[in-house]
Design an enzyme around this catalytic site. Structure first.
Site: not given
Ligand code: 0GY
Length: 303
Positions: A33, A49, A77, A157, A181, A257, A262
């Protein structure tokens, strides 16, 4: 405008080690990301978050240090459906990054086309309740039908206990479906128990479903420390990931990742995460499929 981070937020590892595993030429980090930086690319008002900033230059430096050739950047997100940071990173990569965006139904065809030209090849549907508000499945299906026309796929996800309820929706999606995952198995349960058996059956019965065998650090209860005689960090995740790599060698992907949103207990050393691959893909052929052939087929099919 400064953004105060979520309390307890762990920043990405400042000095990841150089992996001992030399990645095959052309390896793709297929799940990472970018976060902001917030001053340039604001975080979404509806986010659950607030991360630390983790911009494209840091991502590209990590790519080079670990020995990856390319990245697939997945919309996080905290940026909602504002894909500007992702698009900026894809364009700046000079073709070395492709993207997976988040879009709403209101997006125009011209905007979708602009995302495609920037390097986007998929959309992400997130069903993890702590991360996003609910979107009706009918709406997601309409988005999927539109992006299918561009040759894109859908990344999903979700958590393992929600697979039964999502099964029919995933079955009906008109594109390749990539599960983040491994569908988040509870790795304290037996690998041959009903929960993981359901996920394996899901993949067996749906040739259009792929899985990322990523995020041991997120799924593990045993944690990063290796034990004598059991050298793998995150050793409780190894059998699950390895089972998928061996059963579905042409439908698995791997990613760091980074920058690891988080995580509450520890921040992984990304170099050690790369070394983890040796435990889940033990042969050169499996490694090549996981890290090069499969992601290239999905994200750079023209090459
Ligand atoms: C990941 C997992 C998480 C978060 C997100 O987009 C996101 O905020 O994917 C998570 O908190 O498990 O894939 O990075």
């Amino acid at each position: 405008m400064p953004y105060p981070k979520t309390p307890g937020w762990l920043d990405w590892h400042p000095q990841p080690s150089k992996p001992r595993f030399q990645l095959p030429a052309g390896a793709v980090d297929a799940h990472c990301h970018v976060f902001g930086p917030g001053a340039e690319f604001p975080y979404a008002p509806q986010r659950k978050y607030t991360p630390c900033d983790a911009g494209k230059q840091q991502l590209f430096a990590l790519r080079d240090q670990l020995g990856f050739a390319r990245n697939v950047i997945v919309q996080a997100t905290c940026h909602g459906a504002d894909n500007r940071a992702l698009v900026d990173a894809c364009i700046a990569s000079g073709g070395k990054a492709r993207g997976v965006a988040t879009v709403g139904l209101a997006i125009s065809d011209a905007e979708l086309q602009a995302l495609h030209e920037a390097g986007v090849r998929g959309v992400r549907f997130n069903f993890v309740k702590r991360l996003v508000d609910f979107t009706p499945k009918a709406e997601l299906m309409r988005i999927a039908r539109r992006i299918a026309k561009l040759g894109w796929h859908v990344v999903v996800y979700f958590e393992a206990q929600d697979l039964p309820e999502l099964w029919d929706f995933f079955s009906a999606l008109p594109t390749t479906v990539v599960v983040d995952h491994m569908g988040r198995p509870d790795v304290s349960l037996p690998i041959d128990g009903p929960q993981f058996a359901l996920f394996e059956r899901f993949m067996r019965e749906h040739p259009h479903v792929w899985s990322k065998v990523s995020c041991p650090e997120r799924l593990s209860l045993s944690g990063p420390s290796a034990l004598d005689g059991e050298p793998a960090p995150y050793r409780d995740v190894v059998p699950f990931a390895r089972r998928l790599v061996e059963q579905f060698p042409d439908r698995v992907l791997w990613g760091t990742d980074w920058p690891h949103p988080n995580l509450k207990d520890h921040m992984p050393d990304d170099g050690l995460l790369v070394d983890f691959i040796l435990h889940i893909a033990p042969t050169a052929e499996l490694q090549r499929k996981l890290l090069v052939d499969n992601p290239m087929r999905l994200y750079w099919p023209e090459e």
